[in-house]
Enzyme design. Structure first.
Site, PDB file in Angstrom:
ATOM      1  CG  HIS A   1      -0.402   0.297   2.509  1.00 41.45           C
ATOM      2  ND1 HIS A   1      -0.057  -0.680   3.411  1.00 41.45           N
ATOM      3  CD2 HIS A   1      -0.093   1.470   3.114  1.00 41.45           C
ATOM      4  CE1 HIS A   1       0.427  -0.123   4.514  1.00 41.45           C
ATOM      5  NE2 HIS A   1       0.421   1.180   4.350  1.00 41.45           N
ATOM      6  CG  ASP A  54      -0.015  -4.070   2.905  1.00 43.64           C
ATOM      7  OD1 ASP A  54       0.191  -3.464   1.845  1.00 43.64           O
ATOM      8  OD2 ASP A  54      -0.088  -3.506   4.013  1.00 43.64           O
ATOM      9  CB  SER A  86       3.169   1.595   6.170  1.00 44.67           C
ATOM     10  OG  SER A  86       2.002   1.914   6.879  1.00 44.67           O
TER      11      SER A  86
END
Length: 433
Positions: free
Chosen positions: A177, A207, A283
């Site tokens: 993402h 992901d 992230s």
């Protein structure tokens, strides 16, 4: 005041009530304006022209503003003298919260220039470890392997995340993402060196994504086995909360839970839960054990629309990453997991001292389990070398295998342990086990 009337003026205790269903697990993609070094030349020229025009405009009015400012100061002092004593208004702090809502939108295409897969690169996970390290030693050891990932989303916007170098010849792991919708990517090392990055492969559902930079002798992080983690273990996170300026931020915490099934954007992910502080920009960064090994990739945090939620972060375990990333490196995609052909209870049953298993509820005819002799009412106590005390353990064992592999399984039937071998010749779907 109304509360005091109802309680007769006695002191009362005020508590917050948790209402189940308002919180949600979200994947946060942190976006910000592109730095000048990543903007197209045409955009840079236009912005410079606008800035020069703005400076000329400000200079032309500077004298007028100085004059008006002096007049205003005189007026304020006069009013203060007239209305003294005056009271400073009560300060009010304003907070604004941003929460991403789960959507059913399909993943956006990644158009970052590609790099070929199938070049022999491998992500290795060590089963052993050295001595326990201090926080300072862990930071010195792992921070050089942590990078800032900036994916260009448009002419003036970029997605900012974190990545981990896992191979000294320039392979980098991050979240899918972080790159989603990107058309170009730049990677910034801990020493501020910047390199163009190519896209090798990625998978939106897991992901995970792999990047490649044209460099050698880079400081690669060592990946450790997340299967050795237990609740309460100390862990650390290094990343770029809120972007480039705060890169290299170290936070610490503990493992709050393992094998946590988390519902994220329409699918269930089996993750490590931690209370180490994670924010937008973290992230794709590493979750690190007490030995300086990467045991997870930080991917998601819990948020709430009505109250502050702290200390609920989640990471993809390295035991899962190993298979998925090596599929991406070899084939450019995640290969399907095999189907076992059984349904089991979610929770395990104690069958004896230090012996647990999950009960088989049904067996699909002609499936791998059926052909191996597994029957309804059996208990699966081990699979693929992993002790099975819940359905999550069985799924974790299945993730180690591909279609065409053989998986050993230990079952308990009427007080007797039996060894069977499953020939995994059918691909699993989200509906099968």
């Amino acid at each position: 005041m109304e509360l005091e009337k109802r309680t007769g003026g006695e002191p009362t205790e005020v508590v917050e009530i948790y209402r189940q269903g308002c919180t949600g697990e979200v994947v946060e993609a942190y976006t910000r304006p592109l730095p000048p070094g990543m903007m197209p030349p045409s955009i840079l020229d236009r912005l410079r022209a606008e800035a020069e025009e703005d400076r000329r405009h400000r200079r032309s009015k500077r004298g007028l503003w100085i004059f008006l400012g002096c007049c205003g100061l005189v007026a304020v002092l006069t009013a203060a003298a007239v209305f003294w004593p005056w009271r400073e208004p009560e300060r009010q702090d304003k907070f604004q919260y941003y929460f991403e809502e789960e959507t059913d939108q399909a993943p956006q295409e990644i158009s970052i220039p590609g790099y070929p897969y199938g070049q022999g690169a491998v992500l290795e996970v060590e089963t052993d470890h050295g001595p326990e390290l201090t926080a300072q030693e862990i930071y010195q050891q792992v921070n050089p392997s942590v990078v800032t990932v900036m994916a260009q989303l448009g002419e003036q916007e970029a997605s900012v995340g974190t990545g981990v170098i896992f191979s000294s010849d320039g392979y980098i792991l991050t979240n899918y993402h972080v790159l989603e919708g990107g058309s170009a990517c730049t990677v910034y090392l801990y020493n501020d060196h910047a390199y163009e990055a190519w896209y090798v492969a990625g998978d939106a559902e897991s992901d995970l994504a792999v990047l490649k930079v044209d460099q050698t002798e880079l400081p690669a992080a060592q990946f450790g086995d997340s299967e050795h983690l237990t609740v309460g273990d100390t862990v650390y996170a290094i990343g770029n909360p809120l972007g480039y300026e705060l890169r290299g931020t170290l936070t610490d915490g503990i493992v709050s839970a393992i094998n946590r099934d988390v519902w994220v954007d329409g699918r269930t992910m089996n993750l490590i839960q931690t209370n180490a502080a994670l924010n937008s920009g973290n992230s794709g960064g590493p979750l690190i054990n007490a030995y300086g090994q990467v045991v997870g990739i930080n991917t998601v945090k819990m948020s709430s629309s009505y109250s502050s939620v702290e200390g609920l972060g989640f990471a993809i375990p390295s035991a899962t990453i190993r298979r998925l990333v090596n599929d991406l490196l070899t084939c450019g995609e995640i290969l399907p997991e095999p189907v076992l052909g059984i349904t089991v209870l979610s929770l395990g049953t104690r069958l004896g001292e230090d012996l647990w298993g999950v009960e088989v509820q049904s067996v699909t005819p002609d499936s791998a389990a059926d052909l191996a002799g597994v029957q309804e009412g059996d208990y699966v106590v081990a699979a693929g070398g992993i002790d099975v005390s819940s359905s999550a353990d069985l799924l974790r064992a299945r993730r180690q295998y591909h279609v065409g592999d053989e998986m050993p399984m230990t079952i308990w039937r009427d007080g007797t342990l039996m060894e069977v071998m499953l020939m995994l010749n059918e691909a699993a779907t989200s509906e099968t086990q």
